[in-house]
Design a protein around this motif. Structure first.
Motif, PDB file in Angstrom:
ATOM      1  N   ILE A  51       0.834  -1.205   0.000  1.00  0.00           N
ATOM      2  CA  ILE A  51       0.000   0.000   0.000  1.00  0.00           C
ATOM      3  C   ILE A  51       0.868   1.255   0.000  1.00  0.00           C
ATOM      4  N   ALA A  52       1.948   1.242   0.771  1.00  0.00           N
ATOM      5  CA  ALA A  52       2.863   2.394   0.766  1.00  0.00           C
ATOM      6  C   ALA A  52       3.468   2.595  -0.618  1.00  0.00           C
ATOM      7  N   ALA A  53       3.813   1.490  -1.292  1.00  0.00           N
ATOM      8  CA  ALA A  53       4.359   1.597  -2.649  1.00  0.00           C
ATOM      9  C   ALA A  53       3.337   2.199  -3.600  1.00  0.00           C
ATOM     10  N   GLU A  54       2.052   1.839  -3.437  1.00  0.00           N
ATOM     11  CA  GLU A  54       0.993   2.411  -4.278  1.00  0.00           C
ATOM     12  C   GLU A  54       0.869   3.909  -4.052  1.00  0.00           C
ATOM     13  N   PHE A  55       0.890   4.321  -2.788  1.00  0.00           N
ATOM     14  CA  PHE A  55       0.752   5.741  -2.480  1.00  0.00           C
ATOM     15  C   PHE A  55       1.967   6.549  -2.935  1.00  0.00           C
ATOM     16  N   GLU A  56       3.104   5.887  -3.078  1.00  0.00           N
ATOM     17  CA  GLU A  56       4.288   6.592  -3.595  1.00  0.00           C
ATOM     18  C   GLU A  56       4.260   6.682  -5.118  1.00  0.00           C
ATOM     19  N   LEU A  57       3.832   5.602  -5.777  1.00  0.00           N
ATOM     20  CA  LEU A  57       3.871   5.542  -7.236  1.00  0.00           C
ATOM     21  C   LEU A  57       2.752   6.343  -7.893  1.00  0.00           C
ATOM     22  N   SER A  66      -6.467   6.099  -2.600  1.00  0.00           N
ATOM     23  CA  SER A  66      -7.106   6.112  -1.288  1.00  0.00           C
ATOM     24  C   SER A  66      -6.973   4.743  -0.651  1.00  0.00           C
ATOM     25  N   GLU A  67      -7.191   4.682   0.654  1.00  0.00           N
ATOM     26  CA  GLU A  67      -7.176   3.404   1.350  1.00  0.00           C
ATOM     27  C   GLU A  67      -8.248   2.474   0.791  1.00  0.00           C
ATOM     28  N   GLU A  68      -9.394   3.044   0.423  1.00  0.00           N
ATOM     29  CA  GLU A  68     -10.477   2.230  -0.130  1.00  0.00           C
ATOM     30  C   GLU A  68     -10.036   1.551  -1.419  1.00  0.00           C
ATOM     31  N   HIS A  69      -9.362   2.312  -2.289  1.00  0.00           N
ATOM     32  CA  HIS A  69      -8.840   1.709  -3.519  1.00  0.00           C
ATOM     33  C   HIS A  69      -7.786   0.648  -3.195  1.00  0.00           C
ATOM     34  N   ALA A  70      -6.905   0.957  -2.254  1.00  0.00           N
ATOM     35  CA  ALA A  70      -5.846   0.013  -1.898  1.00  0.00           C
ATOM     36  C   ALA A  70      -6.426  -1.296  -1.391  1.00  0.00           C
ATOM     37  N   HIS A  71      -7.491  -1.205  -0.611  1.00  0.00           N
ATOM     38  CA  HIS A  71      -8.088  -2.416  -0.051  1.00  0.00           C
ATOM     39  C   HIS A  71      -8.757  -3.274  -1.110  1.00  0.00           C
TER      40      HIS A  71
END
Length: 256
Positions: A51-57, A66-71
């Motif tokens: 999830i951290a990698a997603e928020f960085e990329l 968003s967390e909702e998308h990540a989940h």
């Protein structure tokens, strides 16, 4: 991290310290042929790394996340995750495989160079199963590049087989990954246990015919008839896991 859900009516549950043997080897009449392990979120708490990698990329690609998308991505196949990200951020020009490669590189580097956040009780349960002579397989949506790093970082002999997400045609929730692991080990899925933390993974394990032990982590997992719910892998050893499988095979009520 999501809160642990309370047991649903008709659903197996083992409260900590109740009804679970804590030592010894499986009884001879209990047919625990193999234990099949998910990786991300089950063996190790790596979902926050993804999830951290997603928020960085994603901001670098001009998108919002968003967390909702990540989940939505937890437990699913990586190609589908890449396609989901491209769609959400409106980047049809980006191939899903390229997005996956960017994220995977971050997670592989983390797991290769930093301490791995093992889930509580995971390594202890692996050792209990090894001592009891129960073969284990690592069955993950993550790719071979990551699984090889993980297998190198667990005690030797922990896994007798592994199946990576880039080695199957149909990833979780399809049963193919777990059926493939059973074929590699030469066992019947109905004599196996699957450890999972996500809806796609639990569905995959259940569709294979195995008993599914659900240890919720980041997202809730819908209940199903073939599941046993525990709060932590630390509640389990080889004997208690064998008892779960034997109980399901016999059709008897769960251990009180």
């Amino acid at each position: 991290m999501s809160e642990r859900t309370s047991p649903t009516a008709g659903q197996n549950s083992h409260p900590a310290g109740q009804g679970l043997p804590t030592s010894g080897q499986p009884d001879a009449d209990r047919r625990l042929a193999a234990a099949l392990w998910d990786f991300d979120g089950t063996l190790a708490d790596t979902e926050p790394i993804w999830i951290a990698a997603e928020f960085e990329l994603i901001p670098r690609l001009g998108g919002e996340w968003s967390e909702e998308h990540a989940h939505q991505l937890v437990g699913g196949s990586l190609p589908e995750s890449g396609a989901y990200i491209a769609k959400v951020i409106g980047r049809d020009d980006l191939h899903p495989d390229w997005i996956v490669d960017q994220l995977l590189g971050v997670v592989v580097d983390h797991c290769r160079t930093k301490p791995i956040p093992w889930r509580p009780g995971a390594l202890e349960l692996l050792e209990s199963l090894r001592v009891a002579g129960v073969p284990c397989a690592l069955v993950s949506a993550s790719y071979r590049e990551l699984l090889d790093v993980i297998i190198d970082r667990v005690p030797a002999g922990s896994f007798q087989a592994s199946v990576a997400g880039d080695e199957v045609q149909h990833g979780k929730p399809d049963p193919e990954p777990y059926l493939t692991a059973c074929r590699k080990l030469g066992v019947d899925p109905q004599d196996c246990v699957v450890f999972e933390d996500s809806p796609p993974g639990a569905a995959s394990g259940g569709a294979s015919g195995a008993t599914v032990v659900v240890i919720e982590n980041v997202v809730p997992v819908p209940p199903a008839a073939n599941q046993v719910r525990v709060r932590s892998l630390a509640e389990l050893d080889a004997n208690s896991v064998a008892e779960m499988v034997a109980t399901r095979q016999s059709g008897a009520p769960d251990v009180p």
